[in-house]
Write a protein that holds these residues in place. Structure first.
Motif, PDB file in Angstrom:
ATOM      1  N   UNK A 363       0.805  -1.241   0.189  1.00 21.89           N
ATOM      2  CA  UNK A 363      -0.009  -0.056   0.027  1.00 21.89           C
ATOM      3  C   UNK A 363       1.040   1.184   0.120  1.00 21.89           C
ATOM      4  N   UNK A 364       1.778   1.295   0.682  1.00 17.79           N
ATOM      5  CA  UNK A 364       2.728   2.329   0.942  1.00 17.79           C
ATOM      6  C   UNK A 364       3.598   2.753  -0.331  1.00 17.79           C
ATOM      7  N   UNK A 365       3.894   1.678  -1.109  1.00 19.85           N
ATOM      8  CA  UNK A 365       4.555   1.882  -2.589  1.00 19.85           C
ATOM      9  C   UNK A 365       3.559   2.493  -3.575  1.00 19.85           C
ATOM     10  N   UNK A 366       2.375   1.984  -3.338  1.00 24.01           N
ATOM     11  CA  UNK A 366       1.340   2.515  -4.431  1.00 24.01           C
ATOM     12  C   UNK A 366       1.176   3.780  -4.179  1.00 24.01           C
ATOM     13  N   UNK A 367       0.658   4.408  -2.797  1.00 30.43           N
ATOM     14  CA  UNK A 367       0.682   5.497  -2.536  1.00 30.43           C
ATOM     15  C   UNK A 367       1.685   6.416  -2.803  1.00 30.43           C
ATOM     16  N   UNK A 368       2.939   6.341  -2.600  1.00 30.41           N
ATOM     17  CA  UNK A 368       3.956   7.035  -2.989  1.00 30.41           C
ATOM     18  C   UNK A 368       4.131   7.319  -4.476  1.00 30.41           C
ATOM     19  N   UNK A 369       3.867   6.326  -5.368  1.00 37.43           N
ATOM     20  CA  UNK A 369       3.726   6.355  -6.658  1.00 37.43           C
ATOM     21  C   UNK A 369       2.730   7.315  -7.236  1.00 37.43           C
ATOM     22  N   UNK A 370       1.574   7.044  -6.498  1.00 43.21           N
ATOM     23  CA  UNK A 370       0.295   8.028  -6.986  1.00 43.21           C
ATOM     24  C   UNK A 370       0.529   9.534  -6.608  1.00 43.21           C
ATOM     25  N   UNK A 371       1.303   9.690  -5.356  1.00 44.04           N
ATOM     26  CA  UNK A 371       1.642  11.026  -5.104  1.00 44.04           C
ATOM     27  C   UNK A 371       2.420  11.667  -6.082  1.00 44.04           C
ATOM     28  N   UNK A 372       3.516  10.889  -6.489  1.00 46.20           N
ATOM     29  CA  UNK A 372       4.606  11.671  -7.223  1.00 46.20           C
ATOM     30  C   UNK A 372       3.854  11.777  -8.703  1.00 46.20           C
ATOM     31  N   UNK A 373       3.197  10.881  -9.258  1.00 44.89           N
ATOM     32  CA  UNK A 373       2.391  10.932 -10.560  1.00 44.89           C
ATOM     33  C   UNK A 373       1.397  12.243 -10.879  1.00 44.89           C
ATOM     34  N   UNK A 374       0.658  12.549  -9.409  1.00 42.65           N
ATOM     35  CA  UNK A 374      -0.321  13.718  -9.344  1.00 42.65           C
ATOM     36  C   UNK A 374       0.361  14.871  -9.058  1.00 42.65           C
ATOM     37  N   UNK A 375       1.391  14.906  -8.186  1.00 47.90           N
ATOM     38  CA  UNK A 375       1.807  16.305  -7.699  1.00 47.90           C
ATOM     39  C   UNK A 375       3.092  16.744  -8.062  1.00 47.90           C
TER      40      UNK A 375
END
Length: 410
Positions: A363-375
């Protein structure tokens, strides 16, 4: 009547009449062409920041209009301050040697134009000169600094090689635009050169455009102990148009298209236009550059249907979007993780828990990637109910073409 049809980034040319006059397919510098309340607000806010002595960085997804906004600011700022604006596109300029070469080219262009001489244009470089710029004092200063005679024709050899020294030669209150600054690979050397220039020329303003990565991220993340902290650039975001922006853009352009081609184009009625704008917004996500490509396909000589024009616009943009996604993946420490998340997003709107389950990632890895791709890269949107999706159908199509095995070799 014969038709000479050439595809220029979605722009059709018919007997010398380009439909890009209705829907610009290339970056422009005329502020009156800016469309959308968000883009217009960004322009006036940015101009005010520059007047206050702030440098700015323009952030947003590809084709959102960062280059056009920067060029419009260059024109308006130089006009307001009776000075010059230098535009440098850093795409392909990966080191300081090439950056200095292009800055030298800009200065040669400036000097030649003010001296009434002809000069060859340089790719990715342009100079805007205000009509009331006091050229005589600067020409005298410039010739004295370099020991030039008025007939000198070896200016490139006389100019210094150091970027910060070249900035010292610019006119008072000049503006320098670094487009696609994340392309600069020699980040440390670039910042050192920039700091030297900032320290020597507090009157010169800088505009940076790009994604929140590389040089941009470092410029915006400097702490209070860093050199020239007080000159940290201010962030200016460009977001996609809303549906009403899309509708008005299409309406205004179609009206102009009708005036030029009265026998070949009919403006949709209000109900048809509302449906079309809704469809375009759904598929293309309010990205100005892609919508301009779409709209050009709707006008003569193409006259494509809504569905066909959307298909063509997506097709034109997918290759660049795929290259961007692959560059993002390759630039990360865990390329396989990014490739898996992006591939999962290609299936449409979803949530992070589903992505984690379908990819086998934590979960942590997915959330980190989503944050980078969005922000940082602005290609993922977080929806109101907590789900995530790629910014439009162009990126969904491009993401489906990503070869995960290329990045996940284990």
């Amino acid at each position: 009547m014969s038709i000479f049809r050439t595809k220029l980034g979605g722009c059709a040319v018919m007997n010398g009449q380009s439909t890009s006059g209705f829907f610009p397919s290339k970056p422009f510098s005329d502020p009156s062409k800016l469309h959308g309340k968000g883009h217009k607000k960004a322009f006036y806010d940015s101009l005010e920041l520059l007047k206050r002595g702030q440098d700015i960085v323009i952030l947003g997804p590809r084709a959102i209009g960062k280059t056009s906004l920067a060029k419009c600011l260059g024109k308006a700022y130089s006009l307001d301050n009776s000075t010059v604006a230098v535009y440098l596109n850093l795409a392909g300029i990966k080191d300081m040697k090439n950056l200095s070469k292009h800055m030298k080219g800009a200065i040669v262009s400036l000097y030649s134009r003010l001296s009434g001489k002809k000069t060859k244009s340089i790719r990715n470089v342009s100079v805007i000169i205000a009509p009331k710029f006091p050229k005589a004092p600067w020409l005298e200063f410039f010739r004295l600094q370099l020991g030039l005679s008025t007939a000198s024709d070896n200016l490139m050899d006389k100019l210094p090689e150091d970027f910060s020294q070249l900035v010292l030669l610019l006119p008072d209150n000049a503006l320098v635009i670094f487009d696609e600054v994340q392309e600069m690979k020699q980040r440390k050397k670039f910042q050192e050169g920039l700091w030297r220039a900032l320290n020597e020329r507090e009157d010169v303003r800088f505009i940076f455009t790009g994604s929140f990565s590389g040089v941009v991220k470092e410029l915006l993340s400097r702490g209070r102990q860093a050199r020239m902290y007080y000159r940290n650039p201010r962030k200016v975001y460009l977001w996609p148009w809303d549906e009403r922006d899309v509708l008005l853009y299409l309406q205004n352009g179609y009206i102009m298209c009708r005036k030029v081609y009265p026998q070949k184009f009919t403006v949709p009625n209000d109900l048809e236009l509302a449906w079309e704008a809704s469809k375009v917004y759904e598929k293309l996500g309010g990205i100005p550059g892609i919508i301009s490509t779409y709209a050009n396909y709707r006008c003569p000589p193409y006259n494509y249907s809504v569905e066909k024009a959307i298909e063509e616009a997506i097709g034109d943009a997918v290759e660049k979007a795929r290259a961007e996604l692959e560059n993002i993946i390759k630039s990360r420490k865990s390329p396989c993780t990014y490739a898996k998340v992006i591939a999962s997003l290609s299936q449409g709107p979803t949530n992070w828990s589903y992505i984690a389950k379908s990819t086998g990632l934590g979960d942590g890895s997915v959330q980190e990637v989503l944050e980078v791709l969005s922000k940082e890269f602005f290609i993922v949107i977080r929806q109101e109910k907590g789900g995530y999706r790629l910014i439009n159908a162009v990126y969904e199509t491009a993401a489906k073409e990503i070869n995960i095995k290329k990045f996940c070799k284990d």
